[in-house]
Scaffold this active site. Structure first.
Site, mmCIF file in Angstrom:
data_model
loop_
_atom_site.group_PDB
_atom_site.id
_atom_site.type_symbol
_atom_site.label_atom_id
_atom_site.label_comp_id
_atom_site.label_asym_id
_atom_site.label_seq_id
_atom_site.Cartn_x
_atom_site.Cartn_y
_atom_site.Cartn_z
ATOM 1 N N THR A 119 -4.693 0.038 -7.848
ATOM 2 C CA THR A 119 -4.095 -0.129 -6.518
ATOM 3 C C THR A 119 -3.738 1.227 -5.906
ATOM 4 O O THR A 119 -3.848 1.403 -4.697
ATOM 5 C CB THR A 119 -2.854 -1.042 -6.584
ATOM 6 O OG1 THR A 119 -1.951 -0.522 -7.564
ATOM 7 C CG2 THR A 119 -3.234 -2.460 -6.947
ATOM 8 N N GLU A 122 1.197 6.421 2.057
ATOM 9 C CA GLU A 122 0.799 7.111 3.279
ATOM 10 C C GLU A 122 0.178 8.475 2.998
ATOM 11 O O GLU A 122 -0.504 9.038 3.848
ATOM 12 C CB GLU A 122 2.028 7.320 4.184
ATOM 13 C CG GLU A 122 3.012 6.182 4.117
ATOM 14 C CD GLU A 122 3.217 5.461 5.432
ATOM 15 O OE1 GLU A 122 2.344 5.513 6.299
ATOM 16 O OE2 GLU A 122 4.281 4.840 5.571
ATOM 17 N N PRO A 140 -3.456 2.483 -11.584
ATOM 18 C CA PRO A 140 -4.501 3.349 -11.007
ATOM 19 C C PRO A 140 -5.423 2.615 -10.038
ATOM 20 O O PRO A 140 -5.914 3.232 -9.094
ATOM 21 C CB PRO A 140 -5.282 3.825 -12.241
ATOM 22 C CG PRO A 140 -4.343 3.670 -13.382
ATOM 23 C CD PRO A 140 -3.469 2.496 -13.053
ATOM 24 N N ARG A 155 4.688 9.152 -11.326
ATOM 25 C CA ARG A 155 3.921 8.301 -12.232
ATOM 26 C C ARG A 155 3.096 7.288 -11.439
ATOM 27 O O ARG A 155 3.609 6.679 -10.493
ATOM 28 C CB ARG A 155 4.877 7.566 -13.165
ATOM 29 C CG ARG A 155 4.169 6.650 -14.126
ATOM 30 C CD ARG A 155 5.170 5.821 -14.922
ATOM 31 N NE ARG A 155 4.472 4.685 -15.494
ATOM 32 C CZ ARG A 155 5.011 3.492 -15.660
ATOM 33 N NH1 ARG A 155 6.255 3.274 -15.312
ATOM 34 N NH2 ARG A 155 4.303 2.524 -16.172
ATOM 35 N N ILE A 183 1.524 -6.350 2.146
ATOM 36 C CA ILE A 183 0.734 -5.925 3.304
ATOM 37 C C ILE A 183 -0.649 -5.454 2.868
ATOM 38 O O ILE A 183 -1.340 -4.775 3.617
ATOM 39 C CB ILE A 183 1.459 -4.823 4.105
ATOM 40 C CG1 ILE A 183 1.810 -3.627 3.218
ATOM 41 C CG2 ILE A 183 2.709 -5.370 4.769
ATOM 42 C CD1 ILE A 183 2.367 -2.433 3.988
ATOM 43 N N GLN A 194 -5.110 2.762 -2.356
ATOM 44 C CA GLN A 194 -4.275 3.298 -1.278
ATOM 45 C C GLN A 194 -4.813 4.625 -0.772
ATOM 46 O O GLN A 194 -4.867 4.889 0.429
ATOM 47 C CB GLN A 194 -2.845 3.499 -1.783
ATOM 48 C CG GLN A 194 -2.057 2.221 -1.945
ATOM 49 C CD GLN A 194 -1.792 1.567 -0.613
ATOM 50 O OE1 GLN A 194 -1.181 2.153 0.267
ATOM 51 N NE2 GLN A 194 -2.286 0.361 -0.435
ATOM 52 N N PHE A 253 0.510 -1.301 8.656
ATOM 53 C CA PHE A 253 0.283 0.112 9.002
ATOM 54 C C PHE A 253 1.399 0.670 9.869
ATOM 55 O O PHE A 253 1.224 1.706 10.520
ATOM 56 C CB PHE A 253 -1.080 0.280 9.702
ATOM 57 C CG PHE A 253 -2.204 -0.433 8.998
ATOM 58 C CD1 PHE A 253 -2.598 -0.036 7.739
ATOM 59 C CD2 PHE A 253 -2.832 -1.519 9.588
ATOM 60 C CE1 PHE A 253 -3.621 -0.700 7.076
ATOM 61 C CE2 PHE A 253 -3.848 -2.191 8.923
ATOM 62 C CZ PHE A 253 -4.245 -1.778 7.675
ATOM 63 N N THR A 291 -1.102 -3.947 -0.298
ATOM 64 C CA THR A 291 -0.963 -2.828 -1.221
ATOM 65 C C THR A 291 -1.062 -3.237 -2.679
ATOM 66 O O THR A 291 -1.251 -2.394 -3.538
ATOM 67 C CB THR A 291 0.400 -2.160 -1.025
ATOM 68 O OG1 THR A 291 1.391 -3.198 -1.076
ATOM 69 C CG2 THR A 291 0.488 -1.456 0.313
HETATM 70 MO MO1 MOS Z 1 3.991 2.894 7.204
HETATM 71 S S1 MOS Z 1 3.887 3.733 9.147
HETATM 72 O O1 MOS Z 1 5.523 3.537 6.779
HETATM 73 O O2 MOS Z 1 4.012 1.232 7.516
#
Ligand code: MOS
Length: 711
Positions: free
Chosen positions: A604, A676, A602, A598, A457, A608, A234, A459
């Protein structure tokens, strides 16, 4: 418009079983032979000087191997970025924040090291700490005005004089908050002569090397970083923090490998957090809600010695068409450790202020908040007039409003038992952070292997990279294995800033195309690649690919230096229940529609965005790290005092979708960034929903029950 439905099938995460069965190895799971456990001893005061340190009682405890102080450690040079701090702790006797390391206890077990830590007596001369809101304010970068266009003062003055003109001036606050990934930050360090291996919990291992090699004066080629599974980041694991260097320093001094994993309590002061922020927005508009001027002033706290600037004004620079614009960035120095980017940085805080003000403008103008956004829609980049690469924001507004039932929201019941129901919305946007990188694809008889030094991480990057390679090669993704998280692999950009799929995904696609090209050159084009490899009589064929930026740059923001401005957008609509007797808030449902290029996977991508909305709800209503007003330290020292959303806080009805796009200006694979974006705008939408429900305007995050009641 076609919308990628949230129910679309996508490939499930390949690393899921590893994590669920405990087979995934995190940094602390590495135990090199004869490893010692390190625990930091922190300064007990937030400001003052270290007078003395008595470690005699600690040193005689069973299992305590050593207590290292400044006298035992090498002196470090100033650290280059992306080190989070310029000057390492232990450099002098000044104490600038509570928890600043003053000694390192090394033990044969973590328990012995902990016991040693408790026995070290630290003697500090205490001074009055500088508290949040009371520090010295200074321009963040030379001049406090970082961007100006047109005459904002005239626009603001005219708005008062003009018939029906509207002027909004409000200040929006947000509390500091810590990232608190499940896996705390930590490093295992082992020296083999002058060669250093780090098993590190990081988001960008390639950037660890230049900092660590500078710190120790060793050759960059002699530093090897392994960072496979990372238990959340994060942003807190984005830059390089002192504990990473201290682990290596301790290992060098003691001549054995050292594991320094931050205790949860040390996580508050030894890595960053999102700063406290005070933002003032001044809007000038006509009676029709069309903006004529905008000023955005941002103050974020930083440390006394080290500087973090949160460039939240970027949001106002890049979202709406406004002829007169002035942006100011200031910092305020206080007795806390240095903050750092936190999901979502930059526009995350910026939109809290800007979108709250836009909602206030809508109310002042008697317009629907959605119509105010449409009235100020930027057809080209407001920052410099370039056309957008792809901009699906208008479609996102339309589709989101349709899915939510926005235009008919007030025809629905306004109460549900004790809950008064409110509706709010906000625009979401993020800049496009692109980093260069490389990828490799090995075509083998038994499958293909993707190699790239990305980090996992949480994702799902392995899944996405294997899909991209499979699609390019025309083979099933199940036949592609991914190797990641090791600086011996091709160098990629960092795993932050929503940049990985776009950058490394493009490099991997290029590497796969290189494989296809080589097969064609061998006279095997157009076949199944495994058959082609077999016919060519090869066991392996290696393709290399890169993702390069204009001018060979190491970083590109918003497509700078290209004909197109590149950004991501979206819209978030929320329904919030407010209990007017207790001030409690409940998220009842949310609809988010995003324009992010693109969407490769879908499953993952939706995860997010869903995570981002939940994260945003936490920021809007719960999260707050307080500085103790007497001692100047962080008040909380463990998670029992930290409120974050749990399953019971989150409704099943989070409706996430994407506009259907292919952005060839952003990347070879048509993707922009998703990571993000979903966390932006949620706070402003929630605040608007609270106002819609009970007429209380809260401009101070988090929106705690007492603030609702006080209104
Ligand atoms: Mo995110 S604050 O770019 O890990």
């Amino acid at each position: 418009m076609t919308v990628t439905r949230s129910a679309d099938p996508g490939r499930p995460r390949v690393e899921g079983p590893l994590k669920l069965t405990g087979a995934a190895r995190y940094a602390a799971d590495h135990r090199p032979d004869s490893v010692l456990h390190a625990v930091l001893v922190g300064a007990p005061v937030a400001a003052g000087r270290l007078r003395g340190l008595d470690a005699a009682a600690a040193r005689i405890l069973p299992g305590v191997t050593a207590v290292l102080t400044a006298a035992d450690l090498p002196s470090f040079p100033e650290l280059p970025p992306p080190a989070a701090v310029r000057v390492m702790p232990f450099s002098d006797d000044r104490i600038l924040f509570e928890g600043q390391p003053v000694a390192i206890v090394l033990g044969e077990s973590i328990e012995a090291a902990e016991a040693g830590r408790a026995a070290v007596v630290v003697d500090c001369e205490r001074e009055a700490p500088v508290l949040l809101g009371h520090g010295r304010r200074e321009p963040a970068m030379g001049d406090e005005v970082v961007f100006a266009r047109g005459d904002v003062d005239a626009a603001l003055a005219d708005a008062v004089l003009a018939d029906g003109g509207i002027r909004i001036e409000q200040t929006y606050l947000q509390a500091p908050r810590h990232h608190h990934a499940m896996e705390t930050s930590g490093t295992v360090a082992r020296w083999d002569g002058d060669r250093l291996t780090l098993w590190d919990a990081v988001q960008a291992s390639s950037t660890v090397i230049p900092v660590v090699s500078t710190a120790f004066g060793v050759d960059a080629a002699d530093v090897h970083v392994v960072a496979r599974h990372t238990g959340g980041g994060f942003g807190a694991k984005g830059y390089i923090w002192p504990h990473e260097i201290l682990a290596a320093a301790a290992a060098r001094v003691i001549g054995r490998p050292v594991k320094l994993h931050l205790r949860r309590s040390d996580q508050f002061s030894n890595v960053g957090y999102q700063p406290w922020m005070e933002q003032t927005i001044r809007l000038a508009a006509g009676a029709d809600g069309v903006l004529t001027g905008l000023e955005h002033e941002v103050v974020n706290n930083t440390a006394l010695a080290d500087t973090h600037v949160e460039p939240a004004t970027e949001a106002s620079k890049s979202l709406y068409a406004v002829p007169a614009l002035r942006l100011r960035q200031l910092i305020e120095r206080v007795s806390l450790n240095v903050p750092t980017p936190m999901r979502a940085p930059v526009e995350g805080p910026g939109l809290w202020a800007l979108e709250s003000a836009m909602n206030e403008l809508a109310d002042a103008a008697g317009l629907d908040p959605l119509d105010v956004r449409l009235a100020n829609f930027a057809e080209v980049s407001p920052a410099d007039g370039r056309p957008w690469s792809v901009n699906g924001l208008r479609e996102a507004y339309e589709e989101g409003a349709r899915r939510y039932g926005w235009r008919t929201r007030h025809q629905r019941p306004r109460r549900d038992g004790p809950w008064v129901i409110g509706h709010g919305m906000a625009t979401c946007t993020m800049g496009s952070f692109r980093f260069p990188g490389a990828g490799r694809v090995r075509l083998r008889r038994d499958g293909a292997v993707v190699e790239a030094n990305v980090h996992d991480i949480g994702t799902g990057v392995q899944t996405v990279l294997s899909q991209i390679a499979a699609e390019e090669l025309g083979i099933p993704p199940e036949r592609v294995e991914t190797r990641w998280g090791d600086t011996d692999l091709p160098r990629t950009g960092p795993t932050y800033g929503s940049s990985t799929t776009m950058g490394t995904g493009s490099a991997v696609a290029a590497a796969a195309r290189d494989v296809t090209k080589q097969l064609a050159e061998l006279g095997q084009g157009g076949r199944d690649p495994f058959e082609a490899l077999d016919r060519a009589g090869l066991d392996e064929l290696v393709g290399e690919g890169t993702f390069a930026l204009p001018g060979g740059a190491q970083f590109n923001q918003d497509g700078a230096g290209t004909p197109y401005a590149i950004r991501t957008w979206g819209v978030i609509f929320v329904e919030v229940g407010v209990d007017p007797d207790f001030g409690l808030l409940r998220l009842r449902r949310a609809v988010g529609v995003y324009s992010a290029g693109r969407i490769v996977n879908p499953v993952t991508a939706r995860a997010q965005m869903t995570g981002g909305i939940i994260w945003g709800w936490g920021k809007a209503t719960m999260e707050e790290s307080d500085q103790d007003p007497v001692h100047g330290r962080w008040l909380a020292k463990n998670l029992s005092n930290v409120a974050v959303p749990v399953n019971a806080d989150i409704p099943a009805d989070l409706d996430v979708s994407f506009t259907d796009e292919y952005d060839e200006a952003a990347s070879l694979i048509g993707a922009r960034g998703v990571g993000e974006l979903g966390a932006t705008g949620v706070d402003a939408a929630v605040a608007a929903a609270v106002h819609d429900a009970v007429g209380v305007r809260v401009r101070d995050l988090p929106i705690l029950p007492w603030k609702v009641l006080a209104g």
